[in-house]
Design a protein around this motif. Structure first.
Motif, mmCIF file in Angstrom:
data_model
loop_
_atom_site.group_PDB
_atom_site.id
_atom_site.type_symbol
_atom_site.label_atom_id
_atom_site.label_comp_id
_atom_site.label_asym_id
_atom_site.label_seq_id
_atom_site.Cartn_x
_atom_site.Cartn_y
_atom_site.Cartn_z
ATOM 1 N N TYR A 240 0.858 -1.188 0.000
ATOM 2 C CA TYR A 240 0.000 0.000 0.000
ATOM 3 C C TYR A 240 0.888 1.230 0.000
ATOM 4 C CZ TYR A 240 -3.454 -3.444 1.468
ATOM 5 O OH TYR A 240 -4.253 -4.544 1.543
ATOM 6 N N GLN A 247 -4.721 6.462 0.396
ATOM 7 C CA GLN A 247 -3.963 5.214 0.379
ATOM 8 C C GLN A 247 -4.321 4.426 -0.879
ATOM 9 O OE1 GLN A 247 -5.207 1.648 2.583
ATOM 10 N NE2 GLN A 247 -3.292 1.814 3.742
ATOM 11 N N GLY A 249 -3.685 0.807 -3.185
ATOM 12 C CA GLY A 249 -3.209 -0.570 -3.169
ATOM 13 C C GLY A 249 -2.426 -0.881 -4.433
ATOM 14 N N GLY A 296 -7.354 0.648 -1.672
ATOM 15 C CA GLY A 296 -6.303 0.238 -0.744
ATOM 16 C C GLY A 296 -6.763 -0.890 0.157
ATOM 17 N N GLU A 297 -6.579 -0.716 1.472
ATOM 18 C CA GLU A 297 -6.947 -1.768 2.423
ATOM 19 C C GLU A 297 -8.460 -1.991 2.485
ATOM 20 O OE1 GLU A 297 -3.575 -2.057 5.841
ATOM 21 O OE2 GLU A 297 -4.990 -0.399 6.027
#
Length: 331
Positions: A240, A247, A249, A296-297
């Motif tokens: 990331y 953010q 990925g 991202g996350e």
């Protein structure tokens, strides 16, 4: 007409599942209260719906048997009727459910004897859980690879013009050495290298005979996994990336981008091979790759909802709207 009915049925189902998944975080639905019997019933219902789709589309469209039997196996595995917790017993119907459609495809068209190769491999795999607790895991991995190589070797012995089968058998036999070496040496690079080596024989299969376009699918998938794993080892800490307050990925996005590129290459072969369908998974996987990069996350939380709603809406639209006449340029 039957194709339209199938699209409408699955459009409604996927949109409904997407709505349920969206309702769960809002507190309207609590999946934790579902019993094993109820979950098994849901899987059985999905299996029956896939079988209905197979019946409507015609018996020669045997690809529908994959989800039909897989969901049936899942329903059986969690059903109270199967009280055995042994992984060997539970995995047997699941692996067999993937093998059976290949056998059906062969019996519907005896010229497609190549379907017997994955059928045989998936028939052999159920012995893995039985042996996993009794022999060394690395030795077991080598045994599986050599077992998968056997049908390719037999194919070459039956027809010695099939050089691609000999090369594939030799490559799998070579790869089988790596798990054995792992008992003596350990290295982080071994995993990515093995993935890339697995992709190689499938790619060689396609190069030796362009009729075997299907080999590009496992080749692209294994190569994508190997490359992303290699990046993760050589460039750790970049899964990331932060850009200000955002953010992104990276590695998950690259993985799905590799999958999308695989089907995109298949679509480019549509004028000489029956791969026009590949544009749909290519576009879908490209969208998933972009989504993984942007979220991202949070990607893992939103993927099921977005995937189900998107696929369901597309199927509903293509089911209700009249398909226009398409013209393909001559090759």
């Amino acid at each position: 007409m039957k194709a339209k009915i199938i699209k409408i049925i699955w459009g409604v189902i996927l949109v409904s599942l997407g709505a349920l998944l969206l309702a769960a975080p809002l507190g309207y639905v609590n999946f934790d209260r579902l019993t094993e019997r109820e979950i098994a019933f849901i899987f059985a219902l999905l299996s029956a719906t896939f079988f209905l789709s197979y019946f409507l589309s015609g018996i020669r469209h045997w690809g529908w048997l994959f989800p039909t039997l897989i969901f049936a196996a899942m329903a059986l595995s969690i059903s109270p009727l199967m009280n055995n917790d042994s992984s060997a017993i539970i995995s047997f119907p699941f692996l067999l459910s993937i093998a059976v459609p290949f056998y059906v495809g062969y019996f519907l068209n005896r010229t497609q004897w190549g379907l017997l190769i994955p059928a045989w491999a998936l028939t052999v795999l159920p012995i893995v859980p039985l042996l996993s607790e009794r022999i060394n895991p690395d030795l077991l991995a080598a045994l599986v690879l050599y077992s998968v190589a056997i049908p390719f070797l037999v194919a070459y012995l039956v027809d010695q013009r099939s050089r691609w089968a000999l090369i594939t058998a030799a490559a799998l036999g070579f790869i089988g050495i790596f798990p054995l070496l792992n008992t003596f040496t350990h290295g982080d690079l071994l995993g990515p290298v093995v993935m890339l080596l697995i992709a190689l024989p499938f790619f060689m299969t396609y190069l030796l005979s362009r009729k075997h376009w299907w080999a590009l699918i496992p080749s692209g998938i294994f190569a994508s996994i190997g490359m992303v794993a290699l990046f993760n080892i050589l460039l750790p800490g970049y899964e990331y990336v932060m850009a200000g307050a955002y953010q992104f990925g990276v590695y998950t996005s690259l993985l799905f981008l590799g999958f999308a590129a695989t089907f995109g290459i298949l679509w480019q072969l549509r004028f000489t091979q029956p791969t026009d369908w590949a544009r749909y998974p290519a576009i879908g996987l490209l969208a998933v790759s972009l989504l993984a990069f942007l979220l991202g996350e949070r990607f893992n939380n939103f993927l099921p909802v977005v995937a189900l709603l998107t696929v369901g809406i597309v199927m509903l639209l293509t089911g209700f709207l009249k398909r226009g006449k398409t013209h393909q340029p001559s090759s």
